[in-house]
Design an enzyme around this catalytic site. Structure first.
Site, short mmCIF file in Angstrom:
data_model
loop_
_atom_site.label_atom_id
_atom_site.label_comp_id
_atom_site.label_asym_id
_atom_site.label_seq_id
_atom_site.Cartn_x
_atom_site.Cartn_y
_atom_site.Cartn_z
N ARG A 400 -35.26 25.79 15.97
CA ARG A 400 -36.70 25.96 15.75
C ARG A 400 -36.99 25.36 17.25
NH1 ARG A 400 -41.33 23.16 14.50
NH2 ARG A 400 -42.76 24.48 12.91
N CYS A 401 -36.59 24.13 17.65
CA CYS A 401 -37.09 23.53 18.67
C CYS A 401 -37.05 24.23 20.13
CB CYS A 401 -36.03 22.27 19.21
SG CYS A 401 -36.08 20.93 17.78
#
Length: 413
Positions: A400-401
Site C-alpha cells: 500500500r505504501c
C-alpha cells in the site's frame, strides 16, 4: 483516456483498481550511506538491483490484473516540456533543497542544462554528490561550513513510497505537507504533475489540503473506507489540526463524504502511519496490528451546523462497533497481524504485515515474507498475490505504501 472521464476517482480502499501511480527505485538508493540513514529516514540500505527487480514484479502483478501502471518519474518529466515550467521546477527544487549559495545555485543550473527532462527529474530524485560538480567555488561561507557533507542536494530514497506525498480522495487530492524536510520535497513532483501534465491540467483537480500548510499530513495516514467515510491517522507524521483543515474543506465541497474517523495511534517508528497498522481488505474485513487495539482512540468528525464548524465526538465503542456504525455493515472481522502472536506479530509488523494493497474486494497484494499473516488472510477467504520483498521491505513500507491509486471502480456500480 476519454476527455469526459474524471482524471481521479477513489471512493473506497477496495474498489477494483484501475489506475495506479508508482515510482521505480532509482539511484537515490545508491546515495544512502550509514552516516546519514537516520537523516534520510532509513534503517538499512536496500540493494538497488534486487529492489528494482522486486518492484517490477509488483508492477507486473498489477498489470496482470488489469491495472494501468503509471510512473511518477515519467509523469513528472512529461509535465515540464514547456521550458518555463522546467525552469520553475528547477528554482523550486533548489529552494526546497535549501541551496542558498549563489555559487552553488549557478553551478547546479549549469549542470542541469546538459540534462534532458527525464534525466533532470531522475537527478533531482537521486541527489547530487559534490564529486559530480567540479566548479562550485568555495569562497562562500555557506559552502565552506558545509564542506564535509558529501551531497549538494540530498537524495530522495523514500520516493518509492508514492502513497505519502499526496492522496487521492474522491475526485481530488490532498497535496501533502510532509513531516520532515527530507520528504517534503517529494510533493514538488505531484504539484507539477497535477498542474501541468496533459492528463490532469485541464481537469481542475480539487485540492483538499495544500503543501503550503504549516501542519503536516501524509498519505499513509489517509484511508478512504467508503464513499461516505474517510479514516485518517493522528500519528507520528500527521497532526490533528491537519485533519480538521481537510475535513472542513471536503465537507464544503461537492464530494459525498460525510464522516472523517480520526484514529489516534501510538507515535512510534514501527507505527509511523495508520496504514502500517490497519488496512481494509474486503467489505467487512480489515488487517490490524494487535498492539494498537488497546490504546486506540477514535474520534468521529462530521459537518457542524455552521459553515466551517465541525462536530467532533470521541467514540465510546470498540473499533468493530465504530466501523459497523459508520460503514453500515452487520459484521466486522479484524485480521490480526500474525494472528496476534507477540513475537511473530512484532516481526511481521516491522516488515509491514498489516500493509496490504487491495486490487478488488477480497483480493490483495502482500509481501511474501510475511508468511504467518498471509496464511491467516487466506484462511479468512482473502485472495493474495505475494510479491518478493527482501530488499524493498528495508525501507519500512509495504504494497500500500508503494502505490497511489488514481482511479478505482465505485462499489455502488
Amino acid at each position: 483516456m476519454n476527455p469526459n472521464d474524471k482524471a481521479l476517482e477513489v471512493t473506497s480502499e477496495i474498489g477494483k483498481l484501475k489506475t495506479v501511480l508508482l515510482h521505480k527505485p532509482g539511484q537515490e538508493l545508491e546515495n544512502l550511506i550509514p552516516d546519514y540513514m537516520e537523516r534520510l529516514l532509513f534503517d538499512d540500505i536496500p540493494y538497488l538491483k534486487i529492489a528494482r527487480e522486486e518492484h517490477d514484479s509488483f508492477a507486473n502483478i498489477l498489470r496482470d490484473n488489469g491495472v494501468e501502471v503509471l510512473y511518477l518519474e515519467e509523469l513528472a518529466a512529461e509535465s515540464i516540456k514547456d521550458n518555463n515550467k522546467r525552469q520553475e521546477i528547477i528554482e523550486e527544487f533548489l529552494d526546497e533543497s535549501g541551496i542558498e549559495s549563489l555559487y552553488a545555485r549557478s553551478a547546479i543550473k549549469e549542470y542541469f542544462n546538459d540534462l534532458d527532462n527525464q534525466q533532470l527529474i531522475n537527478k533531482m530524485m537521486a541527489g547530487i554528490r559534490k564529486t559530480e560538480i567540479k566548479n562550485i567555488k568555495s569562497s562562500s561561507l555557506i559552502d565552506m561550513v558545509h564542506s564535509k557533507y558529501p551531497f549538494i542536494t540530498d537524495p530522495m530514497p523514500n520516493l518509492y513510497f508514492t502513497r505519502d506525498p499526496f492522496a487521492t480522495i474522491g475526485s481530488g487530492i490532498t497535496l501533502n505537507h510532509m513531516r520532515t524536510d527530507t520528504r517534503n520535497r517529494e510533493a514538488v513532483f505531484a504539484k507539477y504533475i497535477f498542474e501541468n501534465h496533459p492528463r490532469f491540467k485541464d481537469k481542475k483537480v480539487p485540492i483538499w489540503f495544500d503543501r503550503d500548510e504549516t501542519s503536516s499530513l501524509e498519505g499513509g495516514d489517509e484511508l478512504v473506507l467508503s464513499d461516505k467515510v474517510v479514516a485518517i491517522g493522528i500519528s507520528e507524521r500527521t497532526d490533528p489540526v491537519s485533519i480538521e483543515k481537510f475535513a472542513k474543506k471536503i465537507f464544503n465541497s461537492d464530494q459525498p463524504f460525510e464522516t472523517v474517523l480520526a484514529f489516534d495511534i501510538p507515535k512510534k517508528r514501527a507505527f509511523m502511519h495508520l496504514d502500517t497498522v490497519f488496512t481494509m481488505v474486503d467489505y467487512d474485513k480489515f488487517t490490524i496490528h494487535p498492539e494498537i487495539e488497546g490504546p486506540l482512540i477514535v474520534f468521529s468528525i462530521r459537518k457542524g451546523k455552521e459553515k466551517n464548524q465541525l462536530d467532533i465526538v470521541k467514540e465510546e465503542a470498540t473499533l468493530e462497533e465504530v466501523l459497523k456504525k459508520y460503514l453500515k455493515i452487520d459484521k466486522v472481522t479484524l485480521i490480526r497481524c500474525a494472528g496476534g502472536d507477540y513475537i511473530d506479530a512484532a516481526r511481521e509488523q516491522w516488515n509491514d504485515g498489516s500493509n496490504t494493497l487491495a486490487i478488488s474486494p477480497g483480493e490483495v497484494v502482500v509481501y511474501e515474507r510475511n508468511y504467518v499473516t498471509n496464511k491467516i488472510l487466506k484462511e479468512h477467504g482473502i485472495k493474495i498475490h505475494e510479491m518478493p520483498s527482501a530488499e524493498l521491505s528495508r525501507g519500512r513500507g509495504g504494497p500500500r505504501c508503494m502505490s497511489m491509486p488514481l482511479i478505482r471502480e465505485s462499489l455502488r456500480k
